[in-house]
Every structure is written in C-alpha cells, then in structure tokens.
Scaffold this motif. Structure first.
Motif, PDB file in Angstrom:
ATOM      1  N   ARG A 186      43.913 -86.955   1.961  1.00  0.00           N
ATOM      2  CA  ARG A 186      42.576 -86.562   1.879  1.00  0.00           C
ATOM      3  C   ARG A 186      42.701 -85.448   1.402  1.00  0.00           C
ATOM      4  NH1 ARG A 186      42.485 -86.642   8.908  1.00  0.00           N
ATOM      5  NH2 ARG A 186      44.007 -88.361   8.621  1.00  0.00           N
ATOM      6  N   HIS A 187      41.573 -84.632   1.956  1.00  0.00           N
ATOM      7  CA  HIS A 187      41.268 -84.010   1.589  1.00  0.00           C
ATOM      8  C   HIS A 187      40.827 -81.944   2.224  1.00  0.00           C
ATOM      9  CE1 HIS A 187      40.814 -84.705  -2.795  1.00  0.00           C
ATOM     10  NE2 HIS A 187      41.261 -83.843  -2.834  1.00  0.00           N
ATOM     11  N   VAL A 188      41.758 -81.010   2.805  1.00  0.00           N
ATOM     12  CA  VAL A 188      41.879 -80.797   3.671  1.00  0.00           C
ATOM     13  C   VAL A 188      41.216 -78.681   3.374  1.00  0.00           C
ATOM     14  CG1 VAL A 188      42.464 -81.536   5.593  1.00  0.00           C
ATOM     15  CG2 VAL A 188      44.301 -79.780   3.876  1.00  0.00           C
ATOM     16  N   ASP A 189      40.915 -78.103   3.591  1.00  0.00           N
ATOM     17  CA  ASP A 189      40.504 -76.562   3.477  1.00  0.00           C
ATOM     18  C   ASP A 189      41.292 -75.761   4.385  1.00  0.00           C
ATOM     19  OD1 ASP A 189      39.372 -74.102   2.454  1.00  0.00           O
ATOM     20  OD2 ASP A 189      37.787 -74.950   2.501  1.00  0.00           O
ATOM     21  N   GLU A 194      52.576 -83.948   5.069  1.00  0.00           N
ATOM     22  CA  GLU A 194      52.932 -83.622   3.178  1.00  0.00           C
ATOM     23  C   GLU A 194      51.520 -82.981   3.235  1.00  0.00           C
ATOM     24  OE1 GLU A 194      55.859 -85.834   1.314  1.00  0.00           O
ATOM     25  OE2 GLU A 194      54.028 -85.517  -0.305  1.00  0.00           O
ATOM     26  N   LEU A 195      51.416 -81.724   2.704  1.00  0.00           N
ATOM     27  CA  LEU A 195      50.515 -81.333   1.727  1.00  0.00           C
ATOM     28  C   LEU A 195      50.702 -80.829   0.528  1.00  0.00           C
ATOM     29  CD1 LEU A 195      50.289 -80.181   5.623  1.00  0.00           C
ATOM     30  CD2 LEU A 195      48.117 -79.032   4.789  1.00  0.00           C
ATOM     31  N   ARG A 196      49.988 -80.377  -0.098  1.00  0.00           N
ATOM     32  CA  ARG A 196      49.836 -80.848  -1.766  1.00  0.00           C
ATOM     33  C   ARG A 196      49.115 -79.974  -2.402  1.00  0.00           C
ATOM     34  NH1 ARG A 196      53.824 -84.763  -4.935  1.00  0.00           N
ATOM     35  NH2 ARG A 196      55.000 -85.934  -3.217  1.00  0.00           N
ATOM     36  N   ARG A 197      49.460 -78.674  -3.393  1.00  0.00           N
ATOM     37  CA  ARG A 197      48.223 -78.058  -4.396  1.00  0.00           C
ATOM     38  C   ARG A 197      48.904 -78.157  -5.229  1.00  0.00           C
ATOM     39  NH1 ARG A 197      44.746 -74.864  -6.619  1.00  0.00           N
ATOM     40  NH2 ARG A 197      43.221 -73.619  -5.108  1.00  0.00           N
ATOM     41  N   GLY A 231      42.474 -72.450   0.244  1.00  0.00           N
ATOM     42  CA  GLY A 231      41.035 -73.629  -0.552  1.00  0.00           C
ATOM     43  C   GLY A 231      41.486 -75.414  -0.244  1.00  0.00           C
ATOM     44  N   ILE A 232      41.296 -76.068  -1.151  1.00  0.00           N
ATOM     45  CA  ILE A 232      41.720 -77.481  -0.916  1.00  0.00           C
ATOM     46  C   ILE A 232      42.845 -78.186  -1.168  1.00  0.00           C
ATOM     47  CG2 ILE A 232      40.592 -79.753  -1.554  1.00  0.00           C
ATOM     48  CD1 ILE A 232      38.609 -78.099  -0.097  1.00  0.00           C
ATOM     49  N   TRP A 233      43.306 -78.590  -0.244  1.00  0.00           N
ATOM     50  CA  TRP A 233      45.156 -79.073  -0.638  1.00  0.00           C
ATOM     51  C   TRP A 233      44.470 -80.385  -0.162  1.00  0.00           C
ATOM     52  CZ3 TRP A 233      50.545 -76.778  -0.540  1.00  0.00           C
ATOM     53  CH2 TRP A 233      50.107 -75.422  -0.558  1.00  0.00           C
ATOM     54  N   ARG A 234      45.685 -81.062  -1.180  1.00  0.00           N
ATOM     55  CA  ARG A 234      45.764 -82.279  -0.511  1.00  0.00           C
ATOM     56  C   ARG A 234      46.741 -82.982   0.723  1.00  0.00           C
ATOM     57  NH1 ARG A 234      47.958 -86.540  -4.557  1.00  0.00           N
ATOM     58  NH2 ARG A 234      48.256 -84.519  -5.766  1.00  0.00           N
TER      59      ARG A 234
END
Length: 641
Positions: free
Chosen positions: A241-244, A262-265, A356-359
């Motif tokens: 999902r996308h998170v800010d 897990e967070l990706r940018r 900003g926007i991460w997954r």
C-alpha cells in the motif's frame, strides 16, 4: 601483587591544577612506593590490603608532565597534564555523543587536533554490593577529528569554551548513562528518605540475582524476536500500500500494530551521482530498523531515539533508480516515522527529499507486544557504586549535571530533595564541602509525554536547588528543546549556558541568568519585573523582557484551586514589566511556562537567556517552590500544599 594504578591515572590523564594531587593504587602489602610528577615527589608504604596513596603538592596548569611511580622492583612511567577537570554526569542528554549530532556540527570534525582537551569515558557498569575500587572499562582520549565522535556533546562544547577562555588543559570525566534515574547515582544511606527507591532495589540484591533477572528479560525479548521471524510472510505474497511519510502508522490503517513492516522508496539520481558517496538521513523511527540501499545493508538502530543517519560508501549508488528499503520492527504498538524530522539523501552538494509517498507491506504480525528489557543498571545505587565511586579520590573543579527526564514520573515532586541530597553525598565523598555544581534545567518536550505536571515539577526542583543550595547554579534551557525529540541536538547552546554559569560561579564573572525580581498588583494588573544579580550581595539589575518569537508573552496561566483548573492568562510587555490583567474571579496562582513544552512567546533577556518557569501564590504573595533542604514540599503543579 603487581604495582597498578586506577584507570583514571592512565597515560594522558588530566589532574586538577591548583589543588593537592592524589596518586593511588595497589601493590604488595608493606611495599615502599614513590611518586614523581614533574618536580613534585612523595612516597608511602602500602597498607595491609596492598592499597597506597601519595598526596603531592598542587601542580601549575600545563603539561605533559613526566609521571613516574616506583615500587619494589617495578616502575610505571606515564605522562599527565594539569588543568581544569569537570565531572560530567547524568543520563542520555549528557552521554549523547558528538557522533549523534555530527550532521548539525560538521565543521567541528574538521578542527585540528587538540590534545589538551581530553575526555575520560567510563563504560556503563553497575554493582549493588557496594563501591568498587576501579572502573572495569574506561580510558582517556585527546580530542581529534577521529576521536571527537566519542565525546559527550555537552561536555565537548563546554570544555572547548573553557579551553578558549583559560588556555589550559581541560579534562572531562564522562560518567553518564542514558535512561538513568537520579537514584542510580546515590548510595543506599542517602535514599533513606525515599524508601520506595530501596524497595525497588531489594529484588535485585544477592549474588547473581540482578544478572539472572536481566538475562531472563533478554531471553524473553529474544524469544519474541524469534517468533516474529518465524511469522514472516514470503516476499511474493506481501500486500503493498502507499503511505505518506513521516507519519504514525496508526494513521496509516495500522492501529496498535506489533510486528515487522517493510517500507520502500525509489530515488532517481542523475548520471554524475554514479558510484558517489552519500548520506541517507531518515530521522527517527519506532522502533528497530535495518536499512538498505540497492539491496545492501547500510545500517540500523536498536531503538526509537537514535537518528537514522547512514553513510553510503562509494560504489553503492547508481545513475537512475535507487531503492531504499527499511525493515522496521514495531515492538509495542506505537510505531512511527517521527514527524518534523528531515528525510533526505545527500550526494555531494545535492540534497534529495525522500519524504512523501513510500510503499509499505506488513511482513509479520504479533498478537502481543515485545517484552521489555529489565534495565538492571538503572536500579538505585548501581551506577554510584560501579561508575562514580572510583572517581572519589580524583579532585575536580566542578560537576555538570544533566539529568531528570527519567524522574518525571511518580516521584517528580521529590526530585529537588533527591538532587540536593545527591549533591551533599558527592561533596562528602569528594571531601569538598563546596564542590560546585552546574545543573541543566530540563528543556521542552512534547512527544510521548502527557501533561501530568511531571516535567514542570522536576524543573521546579532543579531551580530550587540552584537557589537554596550554596555553590550551585541552574541554567534554563527551555529554548534548547525539540518538541519531537527527547534528545534535542542543540548541545552547543546548553554548553554555552553552563559556561556562563561556570564563569560566574568558578571564575569571578557576573551572573547572567535573569529571574523574577518581584510581582506587584496595581490597578487590577499583575506586574512581573525581572532582574539579574551579578554576584551575591550586589543590587539587582533590572532587565527588559523580550519574547523569543516576537509576539506577546504566551506562557502565563491562572490556576484556581477550588475548581482544579488552569486557563491561559493574556500578557503584554509594558516597558520593563510583563503586565497581566486579573480576572473578575480571583485566581489562586499565577504560573509561567508550566507545561512540558512551553514555546509560545517565551520570555528572554537582551542576551537571549530564557526566564525561568515559576508558580506564584497570589494569596501569600510568594513563590511556590519545593523546600529542598528541610521541611515539606509544596505541589507547585496544582498549588496544593
């Protein structure tokens, strides 16, 4: 028994100048020991337990001096300096290193070596059985770009100011530990008036008991982490999902989440960034991270407090798309990327914003929080015995104390008395009844703190000690805090306030800390006047209050005891006074800056030094403050005696 000396007297130590010098150690009982430092000499015979001590005449500032100790068949040769020695103690904001704040002070790491500015860092240990004779692990370091990161930031800036002022060697005894309450720095006898502290200690007494409790708690943490790994979802089955960011994860559809994320940018870099070095700054994350660039681990932090500042070696970045991956363990349901912190990737002079926007994907979920480690070393008396006691024979010019955050809870109202008792204890152990103390009053903080009065009460205790205990000064640092960080980075400002206080208390300078001179009622107004008193016995010098943000004073409030309520009190600066109109229903108390993070219209003098918080009883016409030397405390938070 081999001729030995304590680690405090290792090669490169700094001895306090202008005072008799204690040199001590251990050898075979009945052995003759002679000591020479420069032209000063002395000798003694070791006692039945092998201990010995030689007291030498005072040394002039300078060095390095040749330092020689001769026993029967053994000689120890070292070098030492003489100058100003400061004991720097407290919890994390004193321990916090220059490496932690490196991004804010990069030029400090480009200075030339200064071997006359030296730190003695004591590695944390505890002991509940009684004072130990020497530190288990500690060492002296001279200041240089490659060692600066290990220095306490507050101690370093303070020490450098003293060096520049006096042009003499400066020794900094860094005897501090993050998270430690004041009771950990006191002995059992001094805690007789705080029986709940001794009750807290009791379950840890006995051979191996404390160690067993610590191991048990760590085993429980390890078991939780093992189960977390066993619950990991395969990478090809993760749901993204996308998170800010930055944000709290409860605001991202994950309330109370416990487990692994897990967070990706992805960051796109121009061709000239290919293979260049870089720095990734991600702020603060709760709780435990592992961070990767293009599949390579570049670091991680084991707690929510340490900044995620990671160096990226040359050859790791590439032109075009670069992927940042953070695997984050949220261990107690309050995971977040702390808001208000910079999130950047810097390559050369270019700074790329990575907020900003991460997954985001949930990698593993747990149905219970991670067990807490039992921080045995924080228990009463432990640090006093193992870290402080070996320093008692080592004269110091003064003690710097930055602590109190861990005492803002249940015993906050007792803090002033505990601090005064601790000062008495240390002075007794150092055989220096006038040993000066410089106290840092707690700065502001909002994050993870509720407005229960704990922080203002500790500040009140710190201020009262500075007023009531001789040879103590408390410095106000309300403007040095950060609302989103328990560990504010501006340690240079804190050090400058301590240096001002040292100049006044130690070196004959003028006091520059403003305080309330009087509060008068005139024509339905309360008029607050401020002044500084240059030195004891001098006439107060009025100072005109200003506000830090340029607006009207914003941190005054009235308190009504019968209704147990407080409301903001509008105030204006009229000439040299702050004027506050009284409401129709007369309040009981006027308070200033009486909350965790006072920030609206903070009052300062012309030098930018903040005015101290206070609580004033309108009926008695007197300040409400704890009596730290005798008598009962007054609950300044509510005004109830």
């Amino acid at each position: 028994m081999t001729l030995t000396m304590p680690k405090l007297l290792d090669d490169g130590c700094v001895l306090q100048s202008g005072r008799p010098v204690n040199i001590w150690g251990w050898c075979t009982p009945g052995e003759r020991v002679s000591v020479r430092i420069g032209e000063c000499t002395g000798e003694t015979i070791s006692a039945a337990d092998g201990g010995w001590q030689v007291r030498l005449d005072a040394l002039d500032p300078g060095g390095p001096y040749a330092f020689e100790v001769i026993g029967d068949g053994a000689t120890v040769r070292r070098s030492c300096y003489a100058g100003e020695v400061f004991l720097c103690s407290g919890q994390s904001n004193m321990e916090l290193s220059m490496q932690w704040v490196h991004p804010y002070y990069p030029s400090e790491f480009q200075r030339q070596d200064d071997p006359l500015l030296r730190q003695f860092k004591v590695v944390d240990r505890y002991d509940f059985s009684g004072p130990v004779r020497d530190h288990e692990e500690a060492s002296w370091l001279g200041c240089a770009p490659e060692t600066l990161g290990q220095f306490s930031a507050v101690a370093y800036f303070f020490g450098r100011m003293v060096r520049q002022w006096l042009q003499v060697p400066v020794g900094l005894l860094n005897v501090s530990l993050g998270g430690s309450p004041i009771e950990a720095w006191m002995d059992a006898a001094s805690l007789d008036d705080c029986p709940e502290a001794l009750e807290e200690l009791d379950p840890y007494l006995g051979d191996g008991v404390a160690e067993a409790r610590s191991e048990e708690s760590l085993s429980a943490v390890a078991g939780w982490m093992e189960e977390l790994q066993a619950r990991r979802i395969p990478a090809d089955k993760l749901h993204w999902r996308h998170v800010d960011l930055p944000a709290r994860f409860e605001d991202c559809g994950l309330p109370g989440f416990q487990g692994m994320l897990e967070l990706r940018r992805t960051v796109v870099l121009p061709p000239y960034c290919e293979a260049a070095e870089g720095t990734l700054r991600l702020g603060a994350w709760a709780d435990i991270d592992e961070t990767y660039i293009n599949g390579i681990n570049i670091g991680g932090r084991p707690n929510q407090y340490e900044p995620r500042d990671y160096r990226i070696p040359a050859g790791m970045l590439r032109a075009g798309a670069n992927e940042i991956v953070v695997r984050l363990v949220c261990n107690a349901g309050s995971g977040r990327v702390t808001e208000g912190k910079a999130m950047t990737l810097q390559v050369g002079d270019e700074v790329h914003d990575v907020s900003g926007i991460w997954r985001l994907a949930v990698v593993a979920s747990m149905d219970r929080p991670c067990p807490s480690e039992d921080f045995v070393r924080w228990r009463p008396t432990g640090l006093y015995n193992a870290m402080l006691a070996p320093c008692f024979r080592f004269p110091v010019r003064a003690a710097l104390w930055y602590q109190g955050e861990s005492n803002t809870g249940t015993r906050a109202a007792q803090y002033g008395k505990l601090l005064a008792t601790m000062i008495d204890l240390w002075r007794e152990r150092w055989h220096d009844p006038h040993m000066p103390f410089l106290i840092v009053q707690l700065p502001g903080i909002s994050i993870d703190c509720i407005e229960d009065g704990g922080w203002p009460l500790v500040r009140a205790g710190q201020w009262a000690v500075g007023k009531q205990v001789p040879d103590v000064k408390t410095v106000v640092t309300l403007d040095a805090g950060e609302p989103n960080d328990l560990h504010p980075h501006d340690k240079k400002l804190v050090a400058s306030r301590l240096f001002d206080a040292a100049c006044a208390l130690l070196y004959g300078g003028d006091n520059v800390q403003p305080m309330v001179e009087r509060i008068e009622e005139r024509d339905g107004m309360l008029c607050v006047s401020y002044a500084t008193v240059a030195r004891q016995g001098a006439n107060p010098v009025p100072c005109t209050p200003l506000t830090l943000d340029g607006g009207d004073p914003g941190e005054f409030e009235f308190v009504w005891r019968d209704a147990m309520c407080a409301v903001p009190a509008p105030a204006t600066v009229e000439g040299a006074e702050v004027c506050i109109p009284l409401p129709e229903r007369r309040p009981d108390i006027l308070r200033y800056a009486w909350r965790n993070n006072p920030s609206r219209g903070l009052l300062v003098d012309g030098r930018g030094t903040p005015m101290p918080p206070f609580a004033y009883d309108l009926k008695r016409g007197a300040m409400i403050e704890p009596s730290v030397c005798a008598g009962g405390d007054v609950d300044a938070g509510t005004g109830r005696a």
